[in-house]
Motif scaffolding. Structure first.
Motif, PDB file in Angstrom:
ATOM      1  N   MET A  81       0.850  -1.197   0.000  1.00  0.00           N
ATOM      2  CA  MET A  81       0.000   0.000   0.000  1.00  0.00           C
ATOM      3  C   MET A  81       0.882   1.242   0.000  1.00  0.00           C
ATOM      4  O   MET A  81       1.892   1.304   0.704  1.00  0.00           O
ATOM      5  N   ALA A  82       0.493   2.237  -0.790  1.00  0.00           N
ATOM      6  CA  ALA A  82       1.259   3.482  -0.866  1.00  0.00           C
ATOM      7  C   ALA A  82       1.237   4.206   0.474  1.00  0.00           C
ATOM      8  O   ALA A  82       0.271   4.125   1.240  1.00  0.00           O
ATOM      9  N   GLU A  83       2.297   4.908   0.749  1.00  0.00           N
ATOM     10  CA  GLU A  83       2.413   5.632   2.006  1.00  0.00           C
ATOM     11  C   GLU A  83       1.694   6.975   1.928  1.00  0.00           C
ATOM     12  O   GLU A  83       1.352   7.469   0.857  1.00  0.00           O
ATOM     13  N   ASP A  84       1.466   7.573   3.093  1.00  0.00           N
ATOM     14  CA  ASP A  84       0.942   8.923   3.153  1.00  0.00           C
ATOM     15  C   ASP A  84       2.090   9.912   2.987  1.00  0.00           C
ATOM     16  O   ASP A  84       3.126   9.787   3.640  1.00  0.00           O
ATOM     17  N   VAL A  85       1.911  10.885   2.099  1.00  0.00           N
ATOM     18  CA  VAL A  85       2.883  11.956   1.909  1.00  0.00           C
ATOM     19  C   VAL A  85       2.148  13.273   2.152  1.00  0.00           C
ATOM     20  O   VAL A  85       1.093  13.519   1.569  1.00  0.00           O
ATOM     21  N   SER A  86       2.719  14.101   3.008  1.00  0.00           N
ATOM     22  CA  SER A  86       2.017  15.307   3.454  1.00  0.00           C
ATOM     23  C   SER A  86       2.709  16.570   2.969  1.00  0.00           C
ATOM     24  O   SER A  86       3.912  16.579   2.682  1.00  0.00           O
ATOM     25  N   ALA A  87       1.937  17.641   2.896  1.00  0.00           N
ATOM     26  CA  ALA A  87       2.479  18.933   2.490  1.00  0.00           C
ATOM     27  C   ALA A  87       1.754  20.050   3.227  1.00  0.00           C
ATOM     28  O   ALA A  87       0.642  19.872   3.745  1.00  0.00           O
ATOM     29  N   SER A  88       2.408  21.189   3.265  1.00  0.00           N
ATOM     30  CA  SER A  88       1.797  22.395   3.825  1.00  0.00           C
ATOM     31  C   SER A  88       2.065  23.544   2.872  1.00  0.00           C
ATOM     32  O   SER A  88       2.938  23.472   2.003  1.00  0.00           O
ATOM     33  N   LEU A  89       1.308  24.608   3.052  1.00  0.00           N
ATOM     34  CA  LEU A  89       1.453  25.809   2.224  1.00  0.00           C
ATOM     35  C   LEU A  89       1.550  27.023   3.126  1.00  0.00           C
ATOM     36  O   LEU A  89       0.730  27.197   4.041  1.00  0.00           O
ATOM     37  N   LEU A  90       2.542  27.856   2.876  1.00  0.00           N
ATOM     38  CA  LEU A  90       2.696  29.129   3.575  1.00  0.00           C
ATOM     39  C   LEU A  90       2.455  30.253   2.577  1.00  0.00           C
ATOM     40  O   LEU A  90       3.230  30.424   1.627  1.00  0.00           O
ATOM     41  N   VAL A  91       1.371  30.982   2.766  1.00  0.00           N
ATOM     42  CA  VAL A  91       1.025  32.106   1.902  1.00  0.00           C
ATOM     43  C   VAL A  91       1.595  33.372   2.547  1.00  0.00           C
ATOM     44  O   VAL A  91       1.271  33.693   3.692  1.00  0.00           O
ATOM     45  N   ILE A  92       2.425  34.082   1.817  1.00  0.00           N
ATOM     46  CA  ILE A  92       3.167  35.207   2.380  1.00  0.00           C
ATOM     47  C   ILE A  92       2.704  36.507   1.737  1.00  0.00           C
ATOM     48  O   ILE A  92       2.685  36.626   0.513  1.00  0.00           O
ATOM     49  N   GLY A  93       2.327  37.476   2.574  1.00  0.00           N
ATOM     50  CA  GLY A  93       2.022  38.792   2.009  1.00  0.00           C
ATOM     51  C   GLY A  93       1.003  39.585   2.784  1.00  0.00           C
ATOM     52  O   GLY A  93      -0.071  39.080   3.127  1.00  0.00           O
ATOM     53  N   ASP A  94       1.335  40.835   3.073  1.00  0.00           N
ATOM     54  CA  ASP A  94       0.398  41.744   3.726  1.00  0.00           C
ATOM     55  C   ASP A  94      -0.871  41.918   2.900  1.00  0.00           C
ATOM     56  O   ASP A  94      -1.958  42.115   3.450  1.00  0.00           O
ATOM     57  N   LEU A 121      -3.391  24.285  -5.632  1.00  0.00           N
ATOM     58  CA  LEU A 121      -2.301  23.463  -5.112  1.00  0.00           C
ATOM     59  C   LEU A 121      -2.836  22.196  -4.457  1.00  0.00           C
ATOM     60  O   LEU A 121      -2.276  21.107  -4.639  1.00  0.00           O
ATOM     61  N   ALA A 122      -3.921  22.312  -3.691  1.00  0.00           N
ATOM     62  CA  ALA A 122      -4.488  21.135  -3.027  1.00  0.00           C
ATOM     63  C   ALA A 122      -4.892  20.079  -4.047  1.00  0.00           C
ATOM     64  O   ALA A 122      -4.622  18.880  -3.880  1.00  0.00           O
ATOM     65  N   THR A 123      -5.540  20.507  -5.123  1.00  0.00           N
ATOM     66  CA  THR A 123      -5.966  19.574  -6.169  1.00  0.00           C
ATOM     67  C   THR A 123      -4.767  18.967  -6.888  1.00  0.00           C
ATOM     68  O   THR A 123      -4.704  17.753  -7.126  1.00  0.00           O
ATOM     69  N   ILE A 143      -0.185  13.426  -2.896  1.00  0.00           N
ATOM     70  CA  ILE A 143       0.310  14.186  -1.744  1.00  0.00           C
ATOM     71  C   ILE A 143      -0.852  14.958  -1.152  1.00  0.00           C
ATOM     72  O   ILE A 143      -1.621  15.599  -1.882  1.00  0.00           O
ATOM     73  N   GLN A 144      -0.982  14.924   0.173  1.00  0.00           N
ATOM     74  CA  GLN A 144      -2.120  15.564   0.823  1.00  0.00           C
ATOM     75  C   GLN A 144      -1.711  16.884   1.482  1.00  0.00           C
ATOM     76  O   GLN A 144      -0.783  16.924   2.284  1.00  0.00           O
TER      77      GLN A 144
END
Length: 250
Positions: A1-14, A29-31, A38-39
């Motif tokens: 079974m494939a492993e879980d691979v995770s990600a995060s997003l940092l949105v930068i800007g005033d 990006l999520a899609t 990758i989740q």
């Protein structure tokens, strides 16, 4: 079974936090990541403050397999993402010779202004992410990918990353629109969630064209999604709730 691979997003800007600019990168990006197995697990938005960017980078890059950042890599004084991420890694900011040469050739020596030259700066040890739209590259350093905030450019940069990313389990999603008040569905949905412990069942009410809810079923197991959706449809039929045809969601 494939492993879980995770990600995060940092949105930068005033500009994001002030509301002057609406972020259009999160959903894309999520899609895109899900298609790559990758989740996307977390999204943060931070202002143009070096210490806050660095703190967020260090928190997210250690918690998830990958961290993507968007915004703050342009030519102006307030584009401080490169400096902030260099601070997070404890390295210097250097001019990347290849990036400098690419942009000088693109703009021409007479138009390669000091402001544009800033976009050839990278945290020491960083490699380039191609930008086929406007030449100024993104950057990869360890498990962090520094991308543009402009959606068209960010999307083009992503395609250069595919070979670098480890693929894991894709999450399958189906949605069912139910034409009944969410309050009438709550008890039945709770029972379905208990029965189908391997799936996530979410309810999202709407109030246009009548009252109803879109119920979304998600799981890495495609068969489990199909089974839960079948039970959800049966529950609706048994209780006289009108529904649309289930739809696959990317």
């Amino acid at each position: 079974m494939a492993e879980d691979v995770s990600a995060s997003l940092l949105v930068i800007g005033d500009e994001i936090l002030s509301g002057r600019t609406q972020d259009k990168n999160i959903a894309y990006l999520a899609t895109w990541l899900n298609e790559a197995g990758i989740q996307l697990k977390e999204v943060r938005v931070v202002p143009d403050i070096e210490a806050e960017i660095a703190d967020a980078v260090n928190a997210l890059r250690t918690r998830y397999d990958y961290l993507f950042t968007t915004g703050g890599i342009g030519p102006t004084h307030d584009d401080i993402t490169v400096d902030s991420i260099a601070a997070a890694f404890g390295v210097s900011v250097v001019t990347h010779k290849e990036a400098y040469a690419r942009m000088e050739a693109y703009y021409g020596t007479e138009n390669f202004t000091p402001a544009r030259q800033r976009m050839a700066r990278v945290p020491e040890g960083g490699t380039l992410v191609d930008n086929p739209v406007s030449i100024a590259p993104g950057i990869n350093i360890e498990n962090v990918f520094i991308l543009a905030g402009v959606p068209k450019i960010m999307q083009a940069m992503l395609e250069d990353l595919r070979p670098l990313l480890r693929s894991g389990r894709k999450v399958w999603t189906q949605a069912l629109t139910i034409h009944a008040a969410e309050s009438k569905l709550a008890d039945g949905l709770g029972k379905l969630q208990k029965k189908h412990g391997g799936v996530s069942i979410g309810s999202y009410p709407f109030y246009h064209a009548g009252v109803g809810a879109q119920v979304v079923v998600r799981s890495p197991d495609q068969t489990a999604v199909a089974d839960a959706m079948s039970d959800l449809q049966l529950y609706c039929r048994d209780n006289g709730f009108a529904t649309d045809v289930p739809s696959d969601v990317d």
